[in-house]
Design an enzyme around this catalytic site. Structure first.
Site, PDB file in Angstrom:
ATOM      1  CE  LYS A 137     103.230  46.856 103.689  1.00  0.00           C
ATOM      2  NZ  LYS A 137     102.185  47.930 103.500  1.00  0.00           N
TER       3      LYS A 137
ATOM      4  CE1 TYR B 246     103.285  53.414 103.009  1.00  0.00           C
ATOM      5  CE2 TYR B 246     104.781  52.835 104.784  1.00  0.00           C
ATOM      6  CZ  TYR B 246     104.004  52.468 103.700  1.00  0.00           C
ATOM      7  OH  TYR B 246     103.940  51.144 103.308  1.00  0.00           O
TER       8      TYR B 246
ATOM      9  CG  ASN C  83      99.040  45.694 103.286  1.00  0.00           C
ATOM     10  OD1 ASN C  83     100.179  45.952 103.693  1.00  0.00           O
ATOM     11  ND2 ASN C  83      98.281  46.588 102.681  1.00  0.00           N
TER      12      ASN C  83
ATOM     13  CG  HIS D 273     105.109  50.260  99.092  1.00  0.00           C
ATOM     14  ND1 HIS D 273     104.105  51.191  99.251  1.00  0.00           N
ATOM     15  CD2 HIS D 273     105.954  50.762  98.145  1.00  0.00           C
ATOM     16  CE1 HIS D 273     104.340  52.221  98.441  1.00  0.00           C
ATOM     17  NE2 HIS D 273     105.457  51.987  97.757  1.00  0.00           N
TER      18      HIS D 273
ATOM     19  CD  GLU E 264     106.695  55.004  96.271  1.00  0.00           C
ATOM     20  OE1 GLU E 264     106.793  53.810  95.917  1.00  0.00           O
ATOM     21  OE2 GLU E 264     105.642  55.496  96.712  1.00  0.00           O
TER      22      GLU E 264
END
Ligand code: IDP
Ligand code: MG
Length: 149
Positions: free
Chosen positions: A9, A49, A112, A115, A126
């Protein structure tokens, strides 16, 4: 064989952790299937998302994932979903096991680093959302027989 979408990310890219994440997945024995460095559109972020729409952190999550480039990849291997999520660590970095990416490089749930898909079905879905079929490479490695039983 399972497939997982893996994203480094924006925070991971900005902090120079793309290679670190790739190295951990490579060393684990997982096989890279596709990779793409991109700025995520709001439309793609919202589709990716969608399950989190309406949650208190949703708007911040969309802003975060679209704020700077991400490294999007598909990785495959036996039990790849569980193995990759284990390598990444728990969603909340303070709950992630020592040695995991999120433990070793993160403090906040909203920063974080990565993903990873959470089920084989979502891994396929995905991968199809982020990549065209021709961008995913079916291949084998000489070493596969020493990693895949
Ligand atoms: P996952 O990335 O480990 O699968 P999810 O529960 O699917 O975790 O949440 C997706 C992402 O949304 C998380 O990785 C994190 O970046 C963000 N997120 C989840 N919960 C929170 C929160 O409580 N505050 C801020 N961001 C959150
Ligand atoms: Mg998730």
């Amino acid at each position: 064989m399972e497939r997982s979408l893996v994203l480094v990310k924006p925070d991971g890219v900005q902090r120079g952790l793309v290679g670190e994440v790739i190295a951990r997945l490579e060393k684990r024995g997982l096989r890279l299937v596709g990779a793409r460095f991109l700025l995520v559109s709001k439309a793609l972020a919202e589709e990716h998302y969608a399950i989190h729409k309406g949650k208190p952190f949703y708007d911040g999550l969309i802003a975060y994932i679209t704020s700077a480039p991400v490294m999007a990849m598909v990785w495959e291997g036996p039990k790849a979903i569980a193995a990759i999520r284990q390598t990444m660590g728990a969603t909340r970095p303070w709950e992630a096991a020592p040695g995991t990416v999120r433990h070793d490089f993160a403090l906040e749930v909203g920063r974080n680093i990565t993903h990873a898909s959470d089920s084989p079905e979502n891994g396929e879905a995905e991968a199809a959302l982020w990549f065209k079929p021709e961008e995913l490479v079916s291949w084998s490695r000489e070493v596969d027989k020493w990693i895949f039983e």
